[in-house]
Design a protein around this motif. Sequence first.
Motif, PDB file in Angstrom:
ATOM      1  N   UNK A  96      47.766 110.001 -18.328  1.00  0.00           N
ATOM      2  CA  UNK A  96      48.788 109.354 -19.131  1.00  0.00           C
ATOM      3  C   UNK A  96      49.342 110.312 -20.175  1.00  0.00           C
ATOM      4  N   UNK A  97      50.660 110.364 -20.278  1.00  0.00           N
ATOM      5  CA  UNK A  97      51.307 111.222 -21.260  1.00  0.00           C
ATOM      6  C   UNK A  97      51.219 110.613 -22.648  1.00  0.00           C
ATOM      7  N   UNK A  98      51.474 111.428 -23.637  1.00  0.00           N
ATOM      8  CA  UNK A  98      51.559 110.919 -25.003  1.00  0.00           C
ATOM      9  C   UNK A  98      52.724 109.947 -25.071  1.00  0.00           C
ATOM     10  N   UNK A  99      52.483 108.792 -25.664  1.00  0.00           N
ATOM     11  CA  UNK A  99      53.515 107.758 -25.717  1.00  0.00           C
ATOM     12  C   UNK A  99      54.755 108.267 -26.450  1.00  0.00           C
ATOM     13  N   UNK A 100      55.902 107.889 -25.936  1.00  0.00           N
ATOM     14  CA  UNK A 100      57.162 108.243 -26.584  1.00  0.00           C
ATOM     15  C   UNK A 100      57.272 107.492 -27.906  1.00  0.00           C
ATOM     16  N   UNK A 101      57.686 108.179 -28.940  1.00  0.00           N
ATOM     17  CA  UNK A 101      57.894 107.532 -30.234  1.00  0.00           C
ATOM     18  C   UNK A 101      59.223 106.790 -30.187  1.00  0.00           C
ATOM     19  N   UNK A 102      59.120 105.492 -29.995  1.00  0.00           N
ATOM     20  CA  UNK A 102      60.323 104.669 -29.863  1.00  0.00           C
ATOM     21  C   UNK A 102      60.940 104.391 -31.227  1.00  0.00           C
ATOM     22  N   UNK A 103      62.234 104.542 -31.314  1.00  0.00           N
ATOM     23  CA  UNK A 103      62.946 104.204 -32.539  1.00  0.00           C
ATOM     24  C   UNK A 103      62.902 102.700 -32.768  1.00  0.00           C
ATOM     25  N   UNK A 104      63.082 101.959 -31.696  1.00  0.00           N
ATOM     26  CA  UNK A 104      62.936 100.505 -31.706  1.00  0.00           C
ATOM     27  C   UNK A 104      62.209 100.124 -30.427  1.00  0.00           C
ATOM     28  N   UNK A 105      61.239  99.231 -30.529  1.00  0.00           N
ATOM     29  CA  UNK A 105      60.462  98.842 -29.353  1.00  0.00           C
ATOM     30  C   UNK A 105      61.338  98.106 -28.350  1.00  0.00           C
ATOM     31  N   UNK A 106      61.155  98.442 -27.089  1.00  0.00           N
ATOM     32  CA  UNK A 106      61.899  97.766 -26.030  1.00  0.00           C
ATOM     33  C   UNK A 106      61.409  96.338 -25.860  1.00  0.00           C
ATOM     34  N   UNK A 107      62.323  95.394 -25.658  1.00  0.00           N
ATOM     35  CA  UNK A 107      61.916  93.999 -25.461  1.00  0.00           C
ATOM     36  C   UNK A 107      61.509  93.719 -24.033  1.00  0.00           C
TER      37      UNK A 107
END
Length: 446
Positions: A96-107
């Motif tokens: 598993x890759x490092x999680x992308x730092x989301x600007x806003x969480x996807x719904x």
Amino acid sequence: MTRHFWVLVHRYLGLSMTIFLVIVGLTGSLLAFRDDLDLWLNPDLLRVATRDTPMLDPLDLIEKAEASVPNMRVDEAPLYVELGRSFQFSLTPRVQNVAVKEFVKLPGDLGVFHDEVGVPMIYLDPYTGEVIGERNITKGLSGRKDIIWFLYRLHMTLALPANLAGLGARILGIVALLWTLDCFVSFFLTLPKPHRVRTATGKSWLTRWAPAWLVKWNASAFRINFDLHRASGLWTWIMLFIFAWSSVAFNLNEVYTQVMNTLFGAQPPELLPAPALPSRSATLENSKLGWAAARTRGRVLLGEKANKDGFAIKHETILAIDRNIGRYTMCANTLLNAEDSQACVEFDADTGAVPLEEPMSGSHMQAMPTRLADTITGLIQELHMARIFGLPMKIFVCVMGLVITMLSVTGVYIWLKKRKARRLSFDRKVSVVENASQHKANRSFP
């Protein structure tokens, strides 16, 4: 609040939404035939020549799919393929890759759009297991094989980069909420102005409303655009509202749920879905139940459920493993009271044991009391995605996408023409005042 106030509300809501509604209108029109267009654009990926020999077992193709991309694995195995179609697997990174730092969480279910790796798909010949091709359905537009999925991402997240995909979805959710409000404002503005005094020879209210439903084709270009804008909005109002409100459900579910609970009552606590199960301390790489054993166990559980709930199993559809919680899910298309539906079962990936809390999906939902809010939600979402009523609904949704685009374009045209008229009127008034002042000044000096 005056009618003029609501005119201004409609005007500026419409202008602020124009570019977004044109995007979702045009893409939605095409996506109504997403599978058909994808098949037409990519026959080399999606079609295979039919043969007299039987197809290979789908589970036997998993090793072939994984062998072609050693750093990836299969976590979802389709169990059914239509005649003449290739077999496709979505792949997941083994590490598993490092999680992308989301600007806003996807719904909702849009989480696949935030992964930098995306969702690689591999396509195999179901008769030979030969790899036909690959594509990544969440990456950029690099050729015809990516067109349909690019349009899908444009429709759902504005095709923004991984870390901004959630922002794109939320923007469209806000637009959908404004669109929902504007549906009521625009409908109100089509209603005839009330008469202060009704005379014996005066027209009835319905008679005065009737022109709003018609287009005067022999009028000026402005009048034709105005009539198209108003009449098309009226004739398609119910579907426009369905599109708008269901889009709120997809992208702003917290707002949608609160409104629906207020209107129809919240779900009793004892019927709420069980909280998400905790993840394991380590991802389950190799379950004790292999794919074949898991399918066997799933068939037993689906058979028991069919006997209990009274449905018939048409064919199995998918077997998936969630390695974070160590569970398999197996689903099948079913027939209950002449209606198609889907039934799913879950079981432990090591022991095959059924969890104490049954999953709140598939046929389980049918065993629970169904709220009106849930029925409405399911219906409008199915209508939005043209998943019911077959080809006629797909055609209708396609046309509605063009109607949404037309309403946006005609709205801008009307605003520009009225803006130009207001400027000309203002310039004339200024000119009159300046001429009067000049004339007065001239009279002051002999």
